[in-house]
Design a protein around this motif. Structure first.
Motif, PDB file in Angstrom:
ATOM      1  N   ASN A 189      19.758  11.814  10.642  1.00 28.23           N
ATOM      2  CA  ASN A 189      20.815  11.054  11.323  1.00 28.23           C
ATOM      3  C   ASN A 189      21.271   9.934  10.395  1.00 28.23           C
ATOM      4  OD1 ASN A 189      22.381   9.332  12.978  1.00 28.23           O
ATOM      5  ND2 ASN A 189      21.240   9.905  14.811  1.00 28.23           N
ATOM      6  N   PRO A 190      22.389  10.104   9.695  1.00 31.72           N
ATOM      7  CA  PRO A 190      22.803   9.114   8.705  1.00 31.72           C
ATOM      8  C   PRO A 190      23.272   7.799   9.306  1.00 31.72           C
ATOM      9  CG  PRO A 190      24.500  10.782   8.973  1.00 31.72           C
ATOM     10  CD  PRO A 190      23.333  11.236   9.778  1.00 31.72           C
ATOM     11  N   ASN A 191      23.552   7.798  10.598  1.00 31.74           N
ATOM     12  CA  ASN A 191      24.079   6.591  11.244  1.00 31.74           C
ATOM     13  C   ASN A 191      23.032   5.815  12.029  1.00 31.74           C
ATOM     14  OD1 ASN A 191      26.665   6.846  10.235  1.00 31.74           O
ATOM     15  ND2 ASN A 191      27.423   7.994  12.002  1.00 31.74           N
ATOM     16  N   ALA A 192      21.763   6.094  11.781  1.00 32.22           N
ATOM     17  CA  ALA A 192      20.706   5.356  12.458  1.00 32.22           C
ATOM     18  C   ALA A 192      19.522   5.176  11.512  1.00 32.22           C
ATOM     19  CB  ALA A 192      20.258   6.076  13.727  1.00 32.22           C
ATOM     20  N   ALA A 193      18.861   4.027  11.627  1.00 33.40           N
ATOM     21  CA  ALA A 193      17.732   3.724  10.756  1.00 33.40           C
ATOM     22  C   ALA A 193      16.779   2.800  11.488  1.00 33.40           C
ATOM     23  CB  ALA A 193      18.215   3.062   9.463  1.00 33.40           C
ATOM     24  N   VAL A 194      15.566   2.686  10.953  1.00 38.42           N
ATOM     25  CA  VAL A 194      14.580   1.752  11.507  1.00 38.42           C
ATOM     26  C   VAL A 194      14.017   0.925  10.368  1.00 38.42           C
ATOM     27  CG1 VAL A 194      12.693   3.442  11.344  1.00 38.42           C
ATOM     28  CG2 VAL A 194      12.485   1.507  12.918  1.00 38.42           C
ATOM     29  N   ILE A 195      13.770  -0.347  10.651  1.00 38.92           N
ATOM     30  CA  ILE A 195      13.098  -1.201   9.676  1.00 38.92           C
ATOM     31  C   ILE A 195      11.906  -1.860  10.360  1.00 38.92           C
ATOM     32  CG2 ILE A 195      15.168  -1.613   8.290  1.00 38.92           C
ATOM     33  CD1 ILE A 195      15.434  -4.348   9.542  1.00 38.92           C
TER      34      ILE A 195
ATOM     35  N   ALA B 172      28.974   5.779  16.215  1.00 41.00           N
ATOM     36  CA  ALA B 172      28.197   4.558  16.423  1.00 41.00           C
ATOM     37  C   ALA B 172      27.006   4.506  15.483  1.00 41.00           C
ATOM     38  CB  ALA B 172      27.728   4.474  17.878  1.00 41.00           C
ATOM     39  N   ARG B 173      26.689   3.303  15.008  1.00 42.76           N
ATOM     40  CA  ARG B 173      25.584   3.104  14.071  1.00 42.76           C
ATOM     41  C   ARG B 173      24.534   2.202  14.721  1.00 42.76           C
ATOM     42  NH1 ARG B 173      30.241   2.461  11.937  1.00 42.76           N
ATOM     43  NH2 ARG B 173      30.113   0.201  11.651  1.00 42.76           N
ATOM     44  N   VAL B 174      23.284   2.531  14.461  1.00 45.92           N
ATOM     45  CA  VAL B 174      22.180   1.826  15.118  1.00 45.92           C
ATOM     46  C   VAL B 174      21.083   1.518  14.110  1.00 45.92           C
ATOM     47  CG1 VAL B 174      20.400   1.941  16.924  1.00 45.92           C
ATOM     48  CG2 VAL B 174      22.643   3.020  17.316  1.00 45.92           C
ATOM     49  N   VAL B 175      20.622   0.270  14.137  1.00 47.43           N
ATOM     50  CA  VAL B 175      19.434  -0.125  13.373  1.00 47.43           C
ATOM     51  C   VAL B 175      18.374  -0.584  14.367  1.00 47.43           C
ATOM     52  CG1 VAL B 175      18.452  -1.716  11.684  1.00 47.43           C
ATOM     53  CG2 VAL B 175      20.747  -0.759  11.312  1.00 47.43           C
ATOM     54  N   TYR B 176      17.235   0.090  14.335  1.00 46.28           N
ATOM     55  CA  TYR B 176      16.094  -0.293  15.161  1.00 46.28           C
ATOM     56  C   TYR B 176      15.192  -1.226  14.366  1.00 46.28           C
ATOM     57  CZ  TYR B 176      17.253   3.720  18.175  1.00 46.28           C
ATOM     58  OH  TYR B 176      17.870   4.609  19.012  1.00 46.28           O
TER      59      TYR B 176
ATOM     60  N   ASN C 250      17.011   6.825  23.920  1.00 46.61           N
ATOM     61  CA  ASN C 250      17.066   5.802  22.886  1.00 46.61           C
ATOM     62  C   ASN C 250      18.500   5.348  22.668  1.00 46.61           C
ATOM     63  OD1 ASN C 250      14.212   5.692  21.730  1.00 46.61           O
ATOM     64  ND2 ASN C 250      14.638   7.891  21.775  1.00 46.61           N
ATOM     65  N   VAL C 251      18.629   4.183  22.031  1.00 52.23           N
ATOM     66  CA  VAL C 251      19.956   3.573  21.874  1.00 52.23           C
ATOM     67  C   VAL C 251      20.894   4.476  21.094  1.00 52.23           C
ATOM     68  CG1 VAL C 251      21.208   1.634  20.845  1.00 52.23           C
ATOM     69  CG2 VAL C 251      19.092   1.218  22.121  1.00 52.23           C
ATOM     70  N   HIS C 252      20.415   5.091  20.026  1.00 52.98           N
ATOM     71  CA  HIS C 252      21.345   5.926  19.239  1.00 52.98           C
ATOM     72  C   HIS C 252      21.788   7.150  20.035  1.00 52.98           C
ATOM     73  CE1 HIS C 252      17.677   8.203  18.326  1.00 52.98           C
ATOM     74  NE2 HIS C 252      18.449   9.216  17.957  1.00 52.98           N
ATOM     75  N   GLU C 253      20.892   7.685  20.887  1.00 50.46           N
ATOM     76  CA  GLU C 253      21.278   8.829  21.713  1.00 50.46           C
ATOM     77  C   GLU C 253      22.367   8.435  22.713  1.00 50.46           C
ATOM     78  OE1 GLU C 253      16.938  11.080  21.703  1.00 50.46           O
ATOM     79  OE2 GLU C 253      17.416   9.659  23.284  1.00 50.46           O
ATOM     80  N   ILE C 254      22.208   7.268  23.309  1.00 52.15           N
ATOM     81  CA  ILE C 254      23.189   6.784  24.288  1.00 52.15           C
ATOM     82  C   ILE C 254      24.511   6.462  23.604  1.00 52.15           C
ATOM     83  CG2 ILE C 254      23.686   5.017  26.024  1.00 52.15           C
ATOM     84  CD1 ILE C 254      20.551   4.582  26.104  1.00 52.15           C
ATOM     85  N   ALA C 255      24.431   5.642  22.553  1.00 55.21           N
ATOM     86  CA  ALA C 255      25.652   5.171  21.893  1.00 55.21           C
ATOM     87  C   ALA C 255      26.393   6.304  21.200  1.00 55.21           C
ATOM     88  CB  ALA C 255      25.304   4.070  20.894  1.00 55.21           C
ATOM     89  N   GLN C 256      25.658   7.153  20.483  1.00 52.97           N
ATOM     90  CA  GLN C 256      26.325   8.235  19.759  1.00 52.97           C
ATOM     91  C   GLN C 256      26.786   9.343  20.691  1.00 52.97           C
ATOM     92  OE1 GLN C 256      23.522   9.253  16.631  1.00 52.97           O
ATOM     93  NE2 GLN C 256      23.970   7.382  15.484  1.00 52.97           N
TER      94      GLN C 256
END
Length: 269
Positions: A122-128, A100-104, A88-94
């Motif tokens: 994970n405080p630096n990633a979220a989903v909406i 790195a911060r990610v919003v899905y 997933n993007v947060h796994e790659i970026a972080q």
């Protein structure tokens, strides 16, 4: 695989109507799909090399995110993010930048429910849960504003999703709306289904997805390129997914099984 009565299924989800997110999950070897999704996927495999398409698209996503991190991008908006699977993007970026911060963003309830579970702690990633056709709402959402500074460049990801936007909803104008809302220096990574390499196979895929909740609309290279109006493409331009900065030259040999064009472009200052 899971059953239709699995406790993790959000209320109101139609488990009988195939979903693109769940079909993709199945093609990538995931377990969050239902008989209807698997049946569609197996039919799809008879007309296009769908597992290769999914694998090559996922590999492009990883290379694109790492490239963006190398360019100094540390905040990402992943549109149509789908059901969580490996890479997933947060796994790659972080993994490359722990800050790195990610919003899905996805509108599919199963995808959102599982993303919420995966991102716990994970405080630096979220989903909406939202439709990518509403960029103003997405960028104004509280969780987006918590994690993404709109005054700074972002990594805007439209990977394997724009083919679900019909011509009637003007995907060209939609990408333009995002372009106008983000800061200069924002990088857009995009991949999309095309007719160009296998027109008869993709026509079969269109027919199969017609009876799902996510009909598909493959496009020519020229039509996809037009979505990047106002952005500057980086090398090697808009190419088949394995041709975009392959880690090994031989990886590009799979181009004829890709059926998705991919590219990265930058909003100029």
């Amino acid at each position: 695989m899971v059953s239709e009565t699995a406790s993790w299924v959000p209320e109101g989800v139609n488990t009988e109507l195939p979903s693109a997110a769940r079909v993709y999950d199945y093609l990538l070897g995931g377990g969050h799909n239902f008989p209807g999704d698997r049946e569609l996927a197996e039919k799809l495999l008879k007309v296009v090399p769908a597992r290769d398409m999914a694998r090559l698209n996922r590999s492009f996503l990883r290379r694109a995110v790492l490239h963006l991190v190398e360019q100094g991008i540390d905040q990402f908006l992943d549109l149509g993010s789908g059901i969580p699977t490996v890479g997933n993007v947060h796994e790659i970026a972080q993994g490359a930048n722990p800050d790195a911060r990610v919003v899905y963003v996805d509108y599919e309830p199963v995808a959102v429910a599982h993303s919420e579970l995966m991102l716990t702690g994970n405080p630096n990633a979220a989903v909406i849960q939202a439709d990518m056709r509403d960029p103003e709402k997405i960028l104004a959402a509280p969780r987006t504003r918590d994690l993404i500074d709109p005054a700074r460049p972002i990594g805007l990801l439209m990977v394997g999703v724009i083919q679900f936007i019909p011509d009637a909803d003007d995907p060209w104008a939609l990408v333009g709306r995002y372009r106008d809302l983000v800061a200069p220096g924002t990088h857009l990574a995009i991949s999309a289904f095309t007719w160009d390499n296998a027109p008869s196979g993709m026509a079969g895929a269109v027919e199969l997805f017609r009876n799902s909740q996510d009909p598909i609309f493959p496009r020519t290279r020229g039509e996809i390129l037009r979505m990047l109006t106002g952005f500057d493409l980086v090398e090697p331009g808009l190419v088949y997914t394995p041709q975009w900065r392959p880690e090994r030259p031989e990886d590009a040999a799979d181009a004829d099984r890709s059926n998705l064009y991919a590219g990265v472009a930058v909003k100029p200052a």
